[in-house]
Design a protein around this motif. Structure first.
Motif, short mmCIF file in Angstrom:
data_model
loop_
_atom_site.label_atom_id
_atom_site.label_comp_id
_atom_site.label_asym_id
_atom_site.label_seq_id
_atom_site.Cartn_x
_atom_site.Cartn_y
_atom_site.Cartn_z
N LYS A 166 0.86 -1.18 0.00
CA LYS A 166 0.00 0.00 0.00
C LYS A 166 0.90 1.24 0.00
CE LYS A 166 -3.81 -2.41 0.42
NZ LYS A 166 -4.79 -2.49 -0.69
N HIS A 167 0.61 2.19 -0.90
CA HIS A 167 1.43 3.39 -1.00
C HIS A 167 0.60 4.63 -0.64
CE1 HIS A 167 4.37 0.88 -2.84
NE2 HIS A 167 3.75 0.76 -3.99
N VAL A 217 2.57 7.54 -4.61
CA VAL A 217 1.89 7.27 -5.88
C VAL A 217 2.17 8.40 -6.87
CG1 VAL A 217 -0.37 7.09 -7.00
CG2 VAL A 217 0.08 5.81 -4.89
N TYR A 229 5.72 8.13 -8.21
CA TYR A 229 5.85 7.01 -9.15
C TYR A 229 5.20 7.34 -10.50
CZ TYR A 229 7.51 3.90 -5.38
OH TYR A 229 8.22 3.31 -4.37
N ARG A 240 2.95 1.87 -8.61
CA ARG A 240 3.15 1.04 -7.42
C ARG A 240 4.37 0.15 -7.65
NH1 ARG A 240 2.06 -4.06 -8.89
NH2 ARG A 240 0.47 -4.47 -10.49
N GLU A 241 4.84 -0.42 -6.55
CA GLU A 241 5.91 -1.40 -6.68
C GLU A 241 5.32 -2.73 -7.16
OE1 GLU A 241 7.74 -1.46 -2.81
OE2 GLU A 241 7.97 0.70 -2.84
#
Length: 387
Positions: free
Chosen positions: A260-261, A266, A269, A314-315
Motif C-alpha cells: 500500500k502506498h 503514488v 511514481y 506502485r511497486e
C-alpha cells in the motif's frame, strides 16, 4: 495496460491425463535420470530448473525454514517435480553423511551437487566484506560437502563480485580447493541471464566441476540487440507481465499481493519516466520494452523491494518479480512479505537453470541434446513467455 485472465495450465482438447503424460515424455525424452543434491536451495530456482531437465533432486537443504517449506509446498504439482527430501539445517552443523542418511541415499547415487552459498558478502550491492562476513565463510562449507561426497559433477553459483574481491585471491583459492587434488576439471563462466531469454538483466558466475575431466564450454548467447548476429530480441518486462491481473482482483495466482502506498508516493511514481530511479525509495521504474533490472533481496533485516511497475504507480508484487525470474505461476512461495521476496531475489532463474542442466547433460554426462528453450517454456508452464 490491459490484463487478461492468467492461464495456469496449457489448454488442450485432450483430457488432463494426456497433458501429464506429454510433459513427462518431454522431460524424460532420450535422457536417463540423474540424481542431484541441492545445497543452499533457497526458493528452488536451481532445483526446479534441473528437475525440468530430467534430474531428480533427492535431497535439498537450507537454513531458512520458509524456503524449505516452499519446496515441500510445490512437491508433486508437476510430474517432473517430486522433491524427495527438504531438510532445514545450518550447514555448518551438519555433514554430508547426515544429509544422505536422512534422504536415504548413498554417495555413489549422487551425480551432481548444486548450490549457491549466500552471495551478499561478495555482491556489489552489499559491503563486499568477503570472508570478513560470516556468510562468506559458507563457501568453505559447500567445499566440505563436495569433498565428502565426491559427486560426478557440481555446480557452484555466485555473483560476479566473487571473482574480484580480495584482489581475486579468494576466487583463486576457491578454484584450487574445488579441484580436490586434481579430481575435478574446472570450468568457469559468467552468464548474463538476459542473453538467454530471461526477462531480467542478472549476471552470475558459475563454476562447474567434472570428475571425468570434461571441460564444459560456455553456452552461446541466444538473445540480445544484434539480430544480424542471429540473436533473438531480449525478452521484455511487457512480456513477463502479460496475462497477469492487477493485485486485489479475483485471482488464484499466489504471492500476488502489493504494498500500500501513500498518495505522495503514488504521485512520485506516476511522474517517473521508464528506467528512472525514485530518489526516496531508490528503486527504478521498469521499462516495458527491456528486460527488468536485477531483482534484489535486501538485508537480513528485510528491506527487499520490487521495482516500480511500468504502467501502474506502485511497486511490483512478489509474483511479478517471480515472473522476471521465470518462476511459473503454479510455483507458490511459502511465507509473506520479505520471506517471499528473499526467496525470489536469491534464486537462479529456473528457465536458465534448465538450459544449463541440459548443457551439462551433453558436455559432462555425454548425452545428445534434446530439449530447447521453447521446450522448457512448455515444460515449466511459462505461458507468458510463449511467442
Amino acid at each position: 495496460m490491459s490484463y487478461e485472465p492468467v492461464v495456469l495450465e496449457k489448454k488442450l482438447n485432450s483430457p488432463r491425463i494426456i497433458e501429464i503424460a506429454t510433459i513427462e515424455n518431454q522431460v524424460n525424452a532420450g535422457t536417463k535420470e540423474l540424481m542431484a543434491l541441492s545445497l543452499f536451495s533457497g526458493g528452488g530456482g536451481l532445483d526446479l530448473g534441473f528437475s525440468a531437465a530430467g534430474f531428480r533432486v533427492g535431497c535439498s537443504t537450507d537454513i531458512d525454514p520458509f524456503s524449505c517449506k516452499t519446496l515441500i509446498l510445490n512437491n508433486g504439482r508437476k510430474v517432473f517435480y517430486n522433491h524427495a527430501h527438504s531438510i532445514t539445517a545450518d550447514i555448518t552443523e551438519i555433514s554430508a553423511e547426515y544429509l544422505l542418511t536422512n534422504a536415504e541415499l548413498s554417495n555413489s547415487e549422487i551425480d551432481i551437487v548444486l548450490g549457491g552459498p549466500p552471495c551478499q558478502a561478495f555482491s556489489i550491492f552489499g559491503r563486499r566484506q568477503g570472508l570478513d562476513d560470516p556468510r562468506g565463510n559458507l563457501v568453505w562449507e559447500y567445499l566440505k560437502i563436495i569433498q565428502e561426497i565426491k559427486p560426478k559433477a557440481f555446480v557452484f553459483e555466485n555473483v560476479p563480485g566473487l571473482k574480484s574481491i580480495h584482489d581475486g585471491k579468494l576466487f583463486e583459492e576457491i578454484l584450487r580447493e574445488l579441484t580436490i587434488n586434481d579430481t575435478y576439471a574446472i570450468s568457469t563462466h559468467n552468464y548474463q541471464m538476459a542473453e538467454y531469454g530471461i526477462p531480467q538483466f542478472r549476471e552470475r558466475v558459475f563454476i562447474i566441476g567434472a570428475k571425468n575431466g570434461s571441460l564444459v564450454p560456455p553456452m552461446l548467447p541466444t538473445h540480445g540487440n544484434e539480430p544480424l548476429l542471429g540473436l533473438k530480441n531480449y525478452r521484455t518486462v511487457r512480456e513477463a507481465l502479460r496475462y497477469l491481473p492487477e493485485p486485489g482482483t479475483f485471482s488464484k495466482v499466489p504471492n500476488h499481493i502489493g504494498r500500500k502506498h501513500s498518495p505522495r508516493i503514488v504521485s512520485r511514481y506516476e511522474n517517473l519516466k521508464f528506467g528512472e530511479r525514485d530518489p526516496k525509495t531508490r528503486i527504478n521504474k521498469l521499462h516495458p520494452e527491456r528486460p527488468s533490472f536485477t531483482i534484489i533481496v535486501g538485508s537480513d533485516k528485510g528491506g527487499g523491494k520490487g521495482h516500480i511497475h511500468p504502467f501502474v504507480p506502485r511497486e511490483v508484487t512478489p509474483r511479478e518479480s517471480a515472473r522476471m525470474q521465470t518462476f511459473p505461476d503454479w510455483w507458490e512461495f511459502y511465507g509473506t512479505g520479505r520471506h517471499v521476496i528473499r526467496q525470489v531475489g536469491n534464486a537462479v532463474p529456473p528457465l536458465f537453470a534448465a538450459l544449463l542442466a541440459e548443457h551439462l547433460r551433453v558436455h559432462i554426462f555425454e548425452e545428445t541434446k534434446q530439449k530447447s528453450y521453447e521446450d522448457f517454456i512448455d515444460i515449466l508452464g511459462l505461458g507468458y513467455l510463449q511467442e
